[in-house]
Each structure stands twice: as C-alpha cells, then as structure tokens.
Design a protein around this motif. Sequence first.
Motif, mmCIF file in Angstrom:
data_model
loop_
_atom_site.group_PDB
_atom_site.id
_atom_site.type_symbol
_atom_site.label_atom_id
_atom_site.label_comp_id
_atom_site.label_asym_id
_atom_site.label_seq_id
_atom_site.Cartn_x
_atom_site.Cartn_y
_atom_site.Cartn_z
ATOM 1 N N ILE A 34 20.139 3.879 19.926
ATOM 2 C CA ILE A 34 21.531 4.338 19.928
ATOM 3 C C ILE A 34 22.480 3.223 19.504
ATOM 4 C CG2 ILE A 34 23.429 5.088 21.424
ATOM 5 C CD1 ILE A 34 21.350 6.740 22.983
ATOM 6 N N ILE A 35 22.220 2.005 19.976
ATOM 7 C CA ILE A 35 23.128 0.905 19.639
ATOM 8 C C ILE A 35 22.764 0.224 18.322
ATOM 9 C CG2 ILE A 35 23.664 0.468 22.058
ATOM 10 C CD1 ILE A 35 21.834 -1.970 21.919
ATOM 11 N N SER A 36 21.562 0.497 17.808
ATOM 12 C CA SER A 36 21.102 -0.189 16.601
ATOM 13 C C SER A 36 21.240 0.654 15.339
ATOM 14 C CB SER A 36 19.630 -0.613 16.749
ATOM 15 O OG SER A 36 19.429 -1.401 17.880
ATOM 16 N N ILE A 37 20.813 1.900 15.389
ATOM 17 C CA ILE A 37 20.678 2.704 14.174
ATOM 18 C C ILE A 37 22.007 3.021 13.492
ATOM 19 C CG2 ILE A 37 19.912 4.940 13.282
ATOM 20 C CD1 ILE A 37 17.543 4.788 15.185
ATOM 21 N N PRO A 38 23.064 3.486 14.208
ATOM 22 C CA PRO A 38 24.324 3.810 13.495
ATOM 23 C C PRO A 38 24.893 2.639 12.684
ATOM 24 C CG PRO A 38 24.337 4.773 15.683
ATOM 25 C CD PRO A 38 23.137 3.884 15.632
ATOM 26 N N PRO A 39 25.031 1.419 13.264
ATOM 27 C CA PRO A 39 25.524 0.313 12.434
ATOM 28 C C PRO A 39 24.576 -0.052 11.295
ATOM 29 C CG PRO A 39 25.694 -0.220 14.769
ATOM 30 C CD PRO A 39 24.860 1.002 14.666
ATOM 31 N N MET A 40 23.266 0.065 11.552
ATOM 32 C CA MET A 40 22.291 -0.245 10.504
ATOM 33 C C MET A 40 22.400 0.736 9.341
ATOM 34 S SD MET A 40 19.090 -1.265 13.003
ATOM 35 C CE MET A 40 17.841 -1.272 11.744
ATOM 36 N N LEU A 41 22.700 1.990 9.633
ATOM 37 C CA LEU A 41 22.891 2.976 8.563
ATOM 38 C C LEU A 41 24.131 2.648 7.734
ATOM 39 C CD1 LEU A 41 22.001 6.326 10.380
ATOM 40 C CD2 LEU A 41 20.665 5.125 8.638
ATOM 41 N N ILE A 42 25.171 2.140 8.385
ATOM 42 C CA ILE A 42 26.386 1.736 7.662
ATOM 43 C C ILE A 42 26.057 0.609 6.689
ATOM 44 C CG2 ILE A 42 28.685 0.709 7.890
ATOM 45 C CD1 ILE A 42 28.903 2.090 10.615
ATOM 46 N N VAL A 43 25.273 -0.370 7.166
ATOM 47 C CA VAL A 43 24.873 -1.489 6.304
ATOM 48 C C VAL A 43 23.993 -0.991 5.160
ATOM 49 C CG1 VAL A 43 23.582 -3.660 6.235
ATOM 50 C CG2 VAL A 43 25.083 -3.161 8.179
ATOM 51 N N TYR A 44 23.093 -0.053 5.461
ATOM 52 C CA TYR A 44 22.201 0.502 4.435
ATOM 53 C C TYR A 44 22.995 1.202 3.334
ATOM 54 C CZ TYR A 44 18.597 3.473 2.333
ATOM 55 O OH TYR A 44 17.765 4.108 1.442
ATOM 56 N N LYS A 45 24.113 1.836 3.710
ATOM 57 C CA LYS A 45 24.914 2.579 2.738
ATOM 58 C C LYS A 45 25.804 1.672 1.898
ATOM 59 C CE LYS A 45 23.761 6.913 3.535
ATOM 60 N NZ LYS A 45 23.201 7.773 2.463
ATOM 61 N N GLN A 46 25.868 0.383 2.205
ATOM 62 C CA GLN A 46 26.795 -0.497 1.467
ATOM 63 C C GLN A 46 26.481 -0.658 -0.021
ATOM 64 O OE1 GLN A 46 27.010 -4.152 3.774
ATOM 65 N NE2 GLN A 46 28.395 -3.251 5.266
#
Length: 398
Positions: A150-162
Amino acid sequence: MKIQMDRQINIYLLLLALISCLFIYSSSTNFGQYGDAFIVKQITFYCIGFVIMYAVSRLDFEQLKKISWPFYGVIVFLLIALIFAPESIARPINEAKSWYHIKFIGTFQPSEFFKFALLLVVAKLIESHNKKGQVQTYFTDLWLLTKIAIISIPPMLIVYKQPDTGMLMLYMAMLIPMIYFSGIKKQLLAVITIIPTVLISTIIIIYFWFNQFFTDKILTSLSPHQISRINGWLHPFEYSDSAYQTKLGLLAIGSGLLSGKGYLQNNVYVPEKHTDFIFSTIAEETGFIGASIVIVLFFLLLYRMVFHALHAKKQFTFLIAAGIIGLLTFQIFQNIGMTIGLLPVTGVTLPFLSYGGSSLLSNMMLIGLIHAIKMSYSGYMFKNTNEVEVQSGAKFSK
C-alpha cells in the motif's frame, strides 16, 4: 569515549569522489561538448553530500522514525505535483518528466529521495508489526505484505509513468531484502520467490521458442521507449539506432585493453559519457586494471556495510542496512552490466561516480544511515538479554 564514524567507509568514499571528479572532467571536456561546468558542480555536490552524510549519521534512530512519515509525505506530494507541473519548472529530459528545474540551483529529482523515505517507513512498518506480539500466522504475514504494498506501489507507479523503469528496479532491489528479513514465514517467502521466477522463465522460453508471439504480444505492451531499449539489447546489430550508446560504450571499454590509453586520452565518443556511461571512460583510460580497481573499491565499501548490518542490535537498523546494501549492489551491477552489454540500458547511474546531484546526495544520505548504525551499536556497553529472534537467524533487542 566519543564514537566515530567508520573511517574505512569515508576513505572509500573519498577515493570514489576523486575518481568521479577526474573522469567526469575527462568525459565532459575531451570532445569540447560541455566544458568544465560538470566538474565544478560535482565537486560542489560532493561537498554538500559529505555534510549531509555527517548530519544524518548524527541523528538518533528514534528521531528518524519520527520524521520518516512526514518526509515520505513530502516526497510523495512532490512526485504527484510533478505530473501537473508546467514545463517551465518541470521540463522533460529525454522524454522523461522526472526533474524540477530550480533557477540558480539546477535540477531536483524527487524519485531519488524517495529511496530514503521508502526505506525508513518500510523498516518502521515491519518493526511495528513485529512488536505487536501477535501470534504469527499466514494471515498476519500477508497483512504485513499488504501494508508494504500500500505504501510502496502507488508512488512506484508514478515513477514508472515518468517513465523511469530503472528507478523502479532500484526500489525493488531495496525492498526485496527487507521483506526477506522481515520475519515472515519461509513458505510464504518461497511462494513470493517462485511466482516472479516462473514468470521470468516463461518470458524467456516464449522469447526463444515463440519469438513471433513475444514480439507481437508481449513486447508491444511496453512503451516505445522501453521497446527501443530492449530491441537494442537483444538485437544490437539489427537495431543499430537503439543500440548506438551500448555499442559505443563497448568500443570504448574494449579499446582500453589491459592498462588503458592514459588519462584524458579517451577518443571514443559515447553519449552521456559523464553520467550513465562513466564506467566506459574509466575502462578506456585505465584499462582492465583500472576498471578492476574500481570494482574492488565498490566491493570493499559493500563489505563494510555488511559488517555493520551483522552487528546491528535492532531489527529497524538491520532492515535499513539490508535495504541499502541490496539497492547499491543492484545499482552497481546494473550500471556496469549495461555498459558491457550484459543488461539492457535503463538509465541507472553508477553510485558515487556518475554525474548527478540528486543521485549523489540521496546515496550520501543512505551512507549516513550506515554510519548511524555503526555508532548505535558501538555505543552499547552491556548486552540486552531481552531479544527477539527473526527468520534470518539474527537476534535483535526489543
């Protein structure tokens, strides 16, 4: 008695700083492309980095626990704001919108500092979960993994979309050892390990046995930028444009032979040679001998980190050390691997050597945590007998 930072780590960092500055200067000035601006900035970043490292090393881990969630919140906010920020302050570079452009200062990459934030909150989360004294079951272990996700995946997806796939891989390299040493059941760890192993193996089998299906169905699901890099890695001679940087990097490394051409004598042009492909400059000018010395220096640095991890008295500090070691080990392997054609180009920098303020400062913050771990266990005069044993076999004080 005053507790000191690890002198060996500081010596290794100073040597890496010297190597970094020497070869950034050589890489950026030899073709008259950039001048000496990068070397001045890198020296400045290193000076700031050592100050930040010292400051972090002096923080108590209880203080770090208190600031972990606020720091995490600030970095996640900056990552989200980056999506909507106008190009006047967040101009895309190489089709990636990953940086804030701050006038008179330079660029700031929040995804680099998310490493520090994620490391602290995950370590705190695992420690808090294990301190509750609940009976360990598959359900409690799955609940711990869910909270980490929960605390890892949402921000990681934002970085992946950069998009920044390389940074995403670094986060995973940091989280995997932390999860492994979190104390969850071995059977659950086996399942977690088997699933990605089977998935990767299946993709490899499809690539070799059903190449057309791999090309038409699997490869097309990726972004054009990712497809280009994978094609350049798998078929460097068929996709010469995509493999342009890799082939030139290999040429530079190979031309260095055993002892190199000599300092400032690099004559193979490689794009972004002062950043992601700094290792190619080192190998070209100092040859196999110089490149091997750099690798040994990295090994010694990692060895000292492992030494302090094994002496950690608290699970929180042990998890932090494990995450940092996993991250830096993978980053070194990935960067050197991509410069020699062993791995695809991902834009991952070589720690402490590549040019880049955000990358260097964030890594110096991580080294500051290693120093803090060393000083925390060095301060114990008496052994605490109230210990908890986790899956790794290590014992930690409650």
